[in-house]
Enzyme design. Structure first.
Site, mmCIF file in Angstrom:
data_model
loop_
_atom_site.group_PDB
_atom_site.id
_atom_site.type_symbol
_atom_site.label_atom_id
_atom_site.label_comp_id
_atom_site.label_asym_id
_atom_site.label_seq_id
_atom_site.Cartn_x
_atom_site.Cartn_y
_atom_site.Cartn_z
ATOM 1 C CG ASP A 535 -0.218 0.100 2.522
ATOM 2 O OD1 ASP A 535 0.181 1.221 2.878
ATOM 3 O OD2 ASP A 535 -0.024 -0.931 3.198
ATOM 4 C CD GLU A 615 20.043 -24.201 -15.807
ATOM 5 O OE1 GLU A 615 18.982 -24.760 -16.103
ATOM 6 O OE2 GLU A 615 20.653 -24.435 -14.740
#
Ligand code: GLA
Length: 730
Positions: A535, A615
């Site tokens: 928020d 990777e």
């Protein structure tokens, strides 16, 4: 001055570059809402409100003319119990037991600069930035209850903030049962209500409904905003789109129980309110006591959602948080949670960090499990002392090894929580929220500390600051992994238990003031089982918040889409995690996982020691790309080009630098799409007449051609694949 009072017409005008907000004092002293929308002329608009609605069954206040009813006129702060049957802005139970509040204009103050609120976070104006404030007092002459309405005007940012205080200026105590931070009346219908709903692992999905005579309402009674609803909403024209229509975005700066609603009245007028949830709320105001309600931020746009979003993003990026990381580059982090959970030791941590460095990470975050007897989620919370046995020595030694590997070090805390199996609970069983005579509900095996108590806060501040001050910690993840139940504080007597939810929020802000604001060099990231506490108030303390524990890239396109309406990309914690994804079992290419995490703070949440060299190289490449595009992503304008909820089979979004010289367009396929289709992705926000090239493609076009004709996207790349287009002005 962006705020004017015309004594002749008794009207207040608040003006931003593109917006006007007008209020007027009626002939009977009530504050009427006259207009909020696209900028209008400096006319006396009271004439527009001369025709009152006929008032059958609509009460007329004593002494007023027969067509004057609080139930039909647009109110700035609606009264209660005295003739307005729509959503009240306030409910006061007076000392005689009556339910009534009728506020009449008493006075006002206009001043330069932005007001601040006692004990609650609020937006601030930067140096050399124009912001003005007005406070308007409305008093109930019978009880002496005085409401002060606060408005902050950020002229250039097109933002208006509102807040409210209630002061008991009478001689007897009153009970405050409801207080809205704003109420907005429109003399029309035709609105939609857009809100962001979900649950843990799937926050802020988007829902849109028409505002009718049945209320559109969202709320939380969980003690925090929670995953189910978010305190950011949009009231917009029913045909509003990203680029068209009026929209009123509202975000409440409050980390507790909230309510937001919109409803048509019997005459098809709309009332839109937002504030603290009145459920289980009561505040006793003794003589001279004052209650401060949280700030709401209003972003109005007459041109659709994109402009509303840009205004929200700019204000939350520049006027909410004072951390140096609002301007300074933030580190790319690697976090061990999804890799190890509680099962690690000092060596494993250092190994993940060392391998993380090969991915290009700048910071290693040691998540849950480093303290007390915390080897599962059933013990240890509350005991903020290092588990030396598990760490293989002092925390400072592990930090040194991580620093020596070239990474900063970050640590996880969950301050407001406690396990029954902890030394803290054994020593202070009375420090938790629980109702006498009841066994409190457990959630994730934990209880909630009663942080309304100064002694509990003192313990937390001391034990956490000790760790932060005695170790080279440069990042903190502040978590909160359950909702509040059994809300009762032993500190308060029975008359004041209705205050505990709100006092908990105030206690929380006090903790943040004492831990975050006293450590300006630490980067703080909020978290609550992912995004349960996302928020505007949190953004006043923490530059970033972990968006969701859902790290599946495909779901993330939806979560980040919903989050983006009010909150900036720079606030969204987003990481690349391992596949198959732990929550969904889905496998998505590194490229797409990285493209999605790039539309956030970017980082890794996987076991770097189990990755192949290939990777790692691939990850290092994406980290480099993120760092290359960092400024556009973090400080640019964000455009949602298509919705991940549409059935187009793909979703696209864009970051454009403020000077329009470069942009990054990302497209993700959500379905396997047939070869014969080419989609034309239309970037937005470019300079119409400038020439742009797409990096790596033989395409050179004017901004207006690119924006209107679009750039070709070959959809035959497979499901969950992605493309990123870096477009630059030449
Ligand atoms: C929450 C967070 C996770 C992780 C765990 C640790 O669920 O969202 O990222 O920190 O807590 O317990």
């Amino acid at each position: 001055m962006s705020i004017q009072f015309d004594a002749q017409t008794k009207t207040f005008r608040l003006e931003t570059l593109k917006t006007s907000y007008v209020m007027g004092i009626s002939e009977y002293g009530h504050l009427l809402h006259l207009y909020f929308g696209k900028k209008i002329g400096n006319d006396d608009i009271r004439v527009l409100f001369a025709g009152k609605i006929k008032t059958g069954f609509c009460p007329v206040p004593n002494g007023c003319d027969k067509k004057y009813s609080l139930n039909t006129l647009p109110q700035e702060f609606s009264s209660d119990g005295v003739g307005d049957f729509r959503y009240p802005s306030i409910t006061v139970v007076n000392s005689d037991g009556s339910y009534a509040f009728e506020g009449k204009y008493e006075g006002h103050r206009i001043y330069k600069g932005k007001y601040r609120l006692d004990g609650l976070p609020s937006l601030f104006a930067n140096e050399n930035e124009k912001a003005d404030s007005i406070e308007i007092d409305l008093k109930d002459s019978v009880t002496g209850v005085c409401v002060t309405l606060y408005y902050g005007v950020f002229e250039e940012k097109n933002i208006i903030t509102r807040a409210v205080t209630v002061k008991n200026e009478g001689s007897l105590p009153v009970s405050l049962r409801r207080i809205m931070s704003f109420s907005l009346d429109f003399r029309r219908s035709g609105f939609d209500f857009i809100h962001f709903y979900g649950h843990a692992y799937l926050e802020r999905l988007t829902e849109r409904q028409h505002v009718t005579h049945a209320a559109c309402e969202i709320s939380s009674a969980k003690g925090i905003p929670g995953h189910e609803h978010n305190p950011s909403v949009i009231l917009c024209d029913s045909d509003a789109t990203e680029d068209f229509g009026e929209c009123y975005g509202a975000a409440l700066l409050y980390t507790g129980n909230f309510l937001c609603g919109a409803k048509l009245d019997q005459f098809n007028q709309t009332r839109f309110v937002m504030g603290i949830n009145p459920e289980k709320f009561e505040f006793i105001l003794g003589c001279k006591d004052k209650f401060t309600a949280p700030e709401a931020v209003l972003s109005y746009s007459s041109e659709g959602f994109a402009v509303m979003t840009h205004q929200f993003h700019d204000i939350f990026r520049e006027n909410a948080c004072k951390s140096k990381y609002m301007k300074q580059r933030r580190p790319v982090l690697v976090n061990n949670w999804e890799a190890t959970r509680f099962d690690f030791n000092g060596d494993k941590i250092v190994d993940i960090a060392i391998e993380g460095k090969k991915l290009g990470a700048d910071l290693f975050v040691l998540d849950d499990g480093w303290f007390g007897k915390r080897n599962s989620d059933s013990a240890g919370l509350g005991d903020w002392t290092v588990n030396r046995e598990k760490m293989g020595g002092e925390l400072s030694d592990v930090i040194k090894r991580v620093n020596d590997a070239g990474l900063m070090f970050g640590l996880w805390f969950e301050p407001e929580m406690i396990n029954e199996d902890s030394d803290l609970y054994r020593n202070h069983p009375d420090w938790v929220l629980k109702i006498p005579g009841r066994n409190p509900a457990l959630c994730r095996n934990q209880l909630v500390l009663d942080i309304t108590r100064p002694d509990v806060r003192e313990y937390l501040i001391k034990s956490i600051n000790d760790i932060l001050d005695n170790n080279n910690i440069e990042y903190v993840k502040w978590d909160f992994n359950r909702y509040l139940t059994d809300v009762y504080s032993l500190l308060a007597d029975s008359r004041h238990q209705g205050e505990v939810f709100h006092r908990f929020v105030l206690g929380f802000y006090n903790l943040l003031d004492s831990i975050i604001l006293t450590h300006p060099d630490i980067l703080f990231e909020g978290c609550s089982g992912g995004g349960g506490r996302f928020d505007g108030a949190m953004l006043c303390y923490q530059p970033q918040i972990w968006c969701s524990d859902q790290t599946d890239a495909v779901w993330r396109t939806k979560i980040q889409y919903g989050t983006s309406f009010a909150y900036p990309v720079s606030s969204m914690g987003a990481h690349v995690s391992a596949c198959p994804n732990k929550k969904t079992g889905r496998t998505v290419s590194f490229k797409t996982r990285a493209a999605v995490a790039m539309s956030g703070t970017f980082g890794y949440e996987l076991d770097t020691t189990k990755m192949t060299d290939q990777e790692k190289e691939e990850c290092a490449h994406y980290t480099e790309l993120f760092k290359k595009y960092y400024d556009i992503i973090t400080f640019g304008d964000y455009y949602r080009l298509t919705s991940p909820f549409s059935n187009s089979g793909y979703c696209a979004w864009e970051h454009v630098s403020k000077d329009k010289s470069e942009c990054l367009v990302t497209v993700v396929t959500l379905e396997a799409l047939p070869q014969e289709h080419t989609a034309y992705i239309k970037p937005k926000g470019l300079d119409e007449n400038a020439i742009y090239i797409i990096e790596g493609a033989d395409i050179k076009l004017t901004g207006k051609t690119m924006m209107n004709a679009g750039i070709p996207f070959n959809m035959f790349i497979g499901q969950y694949e992605s493309r990123q287009y870096y477009i630059k002005k030449i």
